[in-house]
Design an enzyme around this catalytic site. Structure first.
Site, PDB file in Angstrom:
ATOM      1  N   LYS A 297     -13.393  -1.289   6.459  1.00  0.00           N
ATOM      2  CA  LYS A 297     -14.015  -2.045   5.370  1.00  0.00           C
ATOM      3  C   LYS A 297     -14.990  -3.093   5.895  1.00  0.00           C
ATOM      4  CE  LYS A 297     -10.205  -0.143   3.871  1.00  0.00           C
ATOM      5  NZ  LYS A 297      -9.605   0.622   2.850  1.00  0.00           N
TER       6      LYS A 297
ATOM      7  N   ALA B  12      -6.451  -5.230   7.177  1.00  0.00           N
ATOM      8  CA  ALA B  12      -7.454  -4.194   6.911  1.00  0.00           C
ATOM      9  C   ALA B  12      -8.694  -4.755   6.224  1.00  0.00           C
ATOM     10  CB  ALA B  12      -6.841  -3.087   6.054  1.00  0.00           C
TER      11      ALA B  12
ATOM     12  N   ASP C 183      -0.497  -5.949   9.066  1.00  0.00           N
ATOM     13  CA  ASP C 183      -1.549  -4.976   8.771  1.00  0.00           C
ATOM     14  C   ASP C 183      -2.730  -5.770   8.232  1.00  0.00           C
ATOM     15  OD1 ASP C 183      -3.183  -2.954   7.899  1.00  0.00           O
ATOM     16  OD2 ASP C 183      -1.595  -1.812   6.904  1.00  0.00           O
TER      17      ASP C 183
ATOM     18  N   TRP D 289       0.865  -1.181   0.000  1.00  0.00           N
ATOM     19  CA  TRP D 289       0.000   0.000   0.000  1.00  0.00           C
ATOM     20  C   TRP D 289       0.905   1.237   0.000  1.00  0.00           C
ATOM     21  CZ3 TRP D 289      -1.966   2.764   4.794  1.00  0.00           C
ATOM     22  CH2 TRP D 289      -3.015   3.637   4.488  1.00  0.00           C
TER      23      TRP D 289
HETATM   24  C1  LMR Z   1      -6.955   1.876  -0.594  1.00  0.00           C
HETATM   25  O1  LMR Z   1      -5.887   1.262  -0.638  1.00  0.00           O
HETATM   26  O2  LMR Z   1      -7.531   2.290  -1.611  1.00  0.00           O
HETATM   27  C2  LMR Z   1      -7.611   2.125   0.736  1.00  0.00           C
HETATM   28  O3  LMR Z   1      -6.866   1.566   1.763  1.00  0.00           O
HETATM   29  C3  LMR Z   1      -7.925   3.551   0.959  1.00  0.00           C
HETATM   30  C4  LMR Z   1      -6.722   4.395   1.185  1.00  0.00           C
HETATM   31  O4  LMR Z   1      -6.746   5.134   2.183  1.00  0.00           O
HETATM   32  O5  LMR Z   1      -5.781   4.385   0.397  1.00  0.00           O
END
Ligand code: LMR
Length: 394
Positions: A244, A211, A209, A127
């Site tokens: 989520k 999520a 992590d 991410w």
């Molecule tokens: C994403 O990866 O799109 C989500 O986790 C939202 C974000 O805050 O980036």
């Protein structure tokens, strides 16, 4: 003074949200930010959360402060959801945070306080905000190979070789608990066991992590890796998000867990509370209280699980139909991995130019690394997307 400030690099996911909003085309398709959408394109407030909020509205008598670490009942309920019986409760410190991002940030700061030299090891890719936060706080990090673009699966041998060769005692290895963001490719249970063995041997600390628990193979199946680590490692960090799986995105509900020696727990908890105090004092409570209400009321919990399961199986069905359409339209098995991936995302493996062509010519918005949000699709748009991909990649 403020004139000294320089522009910050734009967050590519949030930038995409903005360009999508500004696009006047009616038939545009939003596969960008990781927000769940139903077939009508709505991000619903989950039924059980709505009921819990109604209940809170009727029964809450004060908005006074709770506790620096958040409500103890929230930490207990979330520990049960994420870690279950994998680790004794007296070995777990918990800190309510504003969302999973807050949990990650507080976890990074906790590592810095304990060992400023600790190097973070992050999957390539991960991410983007993980990297941005590590850069912002100045924590050293390295990437380990994770995604095999040729197969759409995990490059497990590459990952293990790099971790084995590079990780030093005291380093922190960041792992996605399930539903890897951005690729959708996940470790098997056996692979989690091998990672756990390696980290133990290296005396490194895992930071998981998680999520998207419940969006992949189910609430318990998605927690297999994090629970195995909790059961086997002397210490670990876990950042969990409720954005989520409870749909409480804007309420900012997350939690950081640290598992440690029972004798250290009080000090670890105190340091975590101190971090909350320094950064924003008390964590947000409303969303956490609604989540706690759902998790501790058997009727609400059953209803929440049923709705979550509907979301999960709906995404799985979309994955299968997209993979089928792509197979038919490209006359190849190139995109079969879409059906094997889990969670909201799949990385399609298109280069940035093709992603841009998809946006310009077909109004399809995906992240520049070709991550698509499967929940942005429905039965009508799956063939539209497949046709656009087939045409663009021809
Ligand atoms: C994403 O990866 O799109 C989500 O986790 C939202 C974000 O805050 O980036």
């Amino acid at each position: 003074m403020l004139g000294n400030l320089k522009d910050q690099p734009a967050d590519k996911i949030l930038m995409l949200m903005q360009s999508y909003r500004e696009d006047p085309r009616d038939d545009k398709l939003d596969l960008g930010v990781g927000v769940y959408k139903d077939a009508a394109g709505r991000t619903p407030i989950m039924r059980a959360i709505k009921t819990a909020e109604d209940r809170l509205l009727q029964t809450e008598t004060t908005k006074s402060y709770v506790a620096l670490g958040g409500d103890a009942a929230f930490a207990d309920a979330m520990r049960d959801l994420v870690l279950a019986e994998s680790v004794a409760a007296d070995r777990v410190a918990g800190l309510a945070t504003p969302g999973g991002t807050g949990a990650f940030r507080q976890g990074v700061d906790l590592v810095r306080m304990a060992n400023p030299d600790a190097r973070f090891w992050v999957s390539a890719p991960t991410w983007p905000n993980h990297l941005s936060i590590l850069r912002t706080v100045g924590q050293p990090f390295s990437e380990y190979p994770y995604f095999d673009a040729a197969t759409g699966g995990v490059d497990f041998d590459g990952m293990m070789a790099d971790l084995d060769g590079g990780v030093a005692a005291g380093d922190v290895v960041l792992l996605h608990g399930c539903c890897h963001n951005p690729t959708g490719a996940n470790l098997t249970e056996d692979q989690w066991h091998r990672v756990a063995d390696l980290l133990l041997a290296k005396r490194a600390t895992p930071f998981v992590d998680i999520a998207y628990q419940g969006f992949g193979d189910g609430l318990d199946a998605d927690a297999v890796g994090v629970r195995h680590l909790a059961a086997t490692q002397p210490e670990m960090l876990v950042g969990a998000s409720c954005s989520k799986n409870f749909g409480v995105y804007r309420d900012r509900v997350g939690i950081l867990f640290a598992t440690c020696d029972a004798a250290d727990r009080k000090t670890v908890q105190g340091n975590m509370n101190h971090l909350n105090r320094q950064n924003y004092s008390f964590p947000p409570d409303h969303g956490a209280r609604a989540v706690t209400t759902v998790l501790t009321d058997p009727g609400l919990r059953a209803d929440w699980q049923a709705e979550l399961e509907g979301m999960r199986t709906g995404m799985l069905a979309l994955r299968q139909s997209l993979a089928d359409e792509l197979r038919q339209r490209t006359n190849s098995d190139r995109f079969d991995f879409v059906a094997r991936h889990r969670g909201m995302f799949s990385r399609l493996g298109l280069d940035a130019d093709l992603v841009e062509t998809m946006r310009r010519e077909h109004g399809v918005y995906m992240v520049s690394d070709s991550r698509v949000n499967i929940a942005g699709l429905n039965a009508d748009t799956v063939p539209v997307l497949a046709a656009a991909i087939a045409q663009t990649c021809a």
